[in-house]
Design an enzyme around this catalytic site. Structure first.
Site, short mmCIF file in Angstrom:
data_model
loop_
_atom_site.label_atom_id
_atom_site.label_comp_id
_atom_site.label_asym_id
_atom_site.label_seq_id
_atom_site.Cartn_x
_atom_site.Cartn_y
_atom_site.Cartn_z
N HIS A 62 42.88 43.30 35.03
CA HIS A 62 41.66 43.49 35.82
C HIS A 62 41.34 44.99 35.79
CE1 HIS A 62 41.76 39.38 37.56
NE2 HIS A 62 43.08 39.52 37.42
N ARG A 64 38.42 46.16 36.76
CA ARG A 64 37.61 46.36 37.98
C ARG A 64 36.25 46.98 37.74
NH1 ARG A 64 40.43 42.66 40.65
NH2 ARG A 64 42.36 43.41 41.62
N ASN A 94 36.04 38.83 36.78
CA ASN A 94 35.68 38.87 38.21
C ASN A 94 35.34 40.28 38.67
OD1 ASN A 94 38.38 39.53 37.84
ND2 ASN A 94 39.09 38.54 39.71
N ASN A 278 49.06 35.94 43.76
CA ASN A 278 48.50 34.61 43.55
C ASN A 278 48.56 34.29 42.06
OD1 ASN A 278 47.30 32.17 44.01
ND2 ASN A 278 45.21 32.98 43.91
N ASP A 305 48.75 40.47 34.47
CA ASP A 305 47.84 40.20 35.60
C ASP A 305 47.67 41.48 36.43
OD1 ASP A 305 46.15 39.03 37.39
OD2 ASP A 305 47.63 37.68 38.29
#
Length: 426
Positions: A62, A64, A94, A278, A305
């Site tokens: 990620h 961001r 995301n 998660n 992740d």
């Protein structure tokens, strides 16, 4: 420009090579691999007592950007990547706005090219806005540079939409990455369901929340003929479902994170929010099953992740803390621990970080074949160091490994034949 890497132990699992060999790089590509190579005008990189491997690939990060640059951006994220030995990263969609259209994909590709560190492969959203309601324009995403699709961070709850997504993605030869989680079964849980959760008074997430969705998505892949990649596997049941599907010939690959093969739910004791993930950290039995899955090849990919969060998003009560940790700068030594512990051979460990992820997302990386793009990582396997979270190059410092003694470090990272990281210059 020529670079000659001399004297190292070359490990290239894609070509079944493990030998003392030199590598000559010219014009961004691997020009020759052999013994006693010489080149009069090449920059020589001494790799004596070091490993020379294909550039590491992380298919789950990620970055961001756009939208959450206060946690990480493409520059800081790829700087952390090359410091960890990664030459290629696949970034999740995301962001804000969500990478569900070619404009966002093109922005990511352009920004990464301007930064010029690790190669960034964008992953597009399965559904518009990650809402699980209508499919993204996957053809346009593919054309703009996306290498896969996922709604990572959330599952696609509706089975019919996931079926259509797989059929649609298949027409563009895009792998579908499953974030396997049945939210109804999760039911607001914040850590693994079990004795530790009960003792801490925290609501648990049972293994079946993951297994149920893995089973559904594997069956949909079998039904549609799509390529499925299961992200961050964490349970014994998920490993067994994937193993059985692979034996039936289903096109399913899987990844596991270093924290899921290193830590158990016991790390949550003390309500350390840096142990909140998660999927959650699982039981010792799950960790053993994941390690077995890595060893027998059921799980062919190690991915981080990498999930940066601002300290204010972690320095709160456990129940409301954000999920995830940074991982780009700790993945390599944690993977090498599997070699010391006898779980993987050194070649197998390198494969899970190179050709395995390349094959999962069909990336033209992961080997040192003559003529291939010269992405190379040089590793000092004996380098012992202590992780100081504040010294991480990522903008965020959320790691449960702060203070750990680690062994093994990237000393030089080359992307397209250019040295983009040298540990001596940091």
């Amino acid at each position: 420009m020529k670079i000659l890497i001399k004297g190292g132990r070359l490990i290239d699992p894609a070509n079944s090579i493990d030998d003392q060999l030199d590598v000559l790089i010219e014009n961004g590509c691997v020009a020759a691999v052999g013994t006693n190579l010489d080149s009069d005008n090449a920059q020589v990189l001494d790799a004596t007592n070091r490993l020379v491997v294909p550039g590491l690939i992380d298919v789950h990060v990620h970055l961001r950007e756009p939208g959450y640059e206060y946690k990480e951006d493409i520059q800081s994220g790829t700087r952390a990547a090359v410091a960890g030995g990664f030459t290629s990263v696949a970034c999740m969609p995301n962001t804000d706005p969500v990478n569900d259209n070619k404009t966002v994909t093109s922005y990511i590709c352009q920004k990464a090219a301007e930064v010029g560190l690790a190669t960034v492969f964008p992953v597009g959203a399965i559904t518009k806005g990650l809402k699980g309601e209508s499919l993204s324009e996957m053809g346009q995403l593919r054309e703009a540079g996306c290498v896969a699709v996922t709604d990572d961070g959330r599952p696609v709850d509706d089975g019919e939409i996931m079926r259509r997504a797989m059929e649609y993605a298949r027409s563009f030869d895009l792998p579908v990455i499953s974030h396997a989680e049945d939210l109804a079964i999760v039911g607001g849980g914040v850590m693994n369901d079990g004795f530790v959760a009960t003792e801490l008074g925290l609501k648990g997430i049972p293994w079946v929340a993951e297994d149920a969705m893995v089973a559904r998505d594997v069956m949909l892949a079998e039904f549609t003929g799509a390529r499925l990649h299961v992200a961050h596997v964490s349970t014994r049941g998920a490993v067994e479902i994937i193993r059985a599907a692979q034996k039936r010939g289903v096109a399913v690959t899987a990844e596991v994170t270093p924290h899921h093969f290193t830590l158990t739910e016991e790390a949550v004791r003390g309500y350390d929010t840096n142990a909140k993930m998660n999927p959650p950290l699982r039981s010792a039995d799950d960790v053993a099953a994941i390690r077995q899955g890595l060893a027998d090849g059921t799980i062919g990919v190690i991915a981080t992740d990498h999930a940066p969060h601002h300290r204010d998003e972690k320095n709160v009560e456990f129940n409301i803390a954000m999920n995830g940790i940074v991982g780009l700068e700790t993945a390599l030594p944690l993977t090498l621990r599997l070699v010391e512990e006898g779980v993987l051979s050194l070649s197998e460990a390198i494969a899970r970080l190179t050709c395995g992820p390349a094959q999962a997302l069909n990336l033209s990386r992961g080997s040192l074949t003559v003529g291939s793009i010269a992405d190379v990582t040089v590793i000092d396997p004996e380098c012992a160091w202590k992780l100081e979270a504040e010294e991480l190059l990522s903008k965020s410092k959320n790691t449960p490994f702060d203070g750990w003694s680690l062994k093994g470090k990237a000393t030089n990272t080359l992307v397209r034949g250019k040295i983009v990281y040298n540990s001596d210059e940091v």
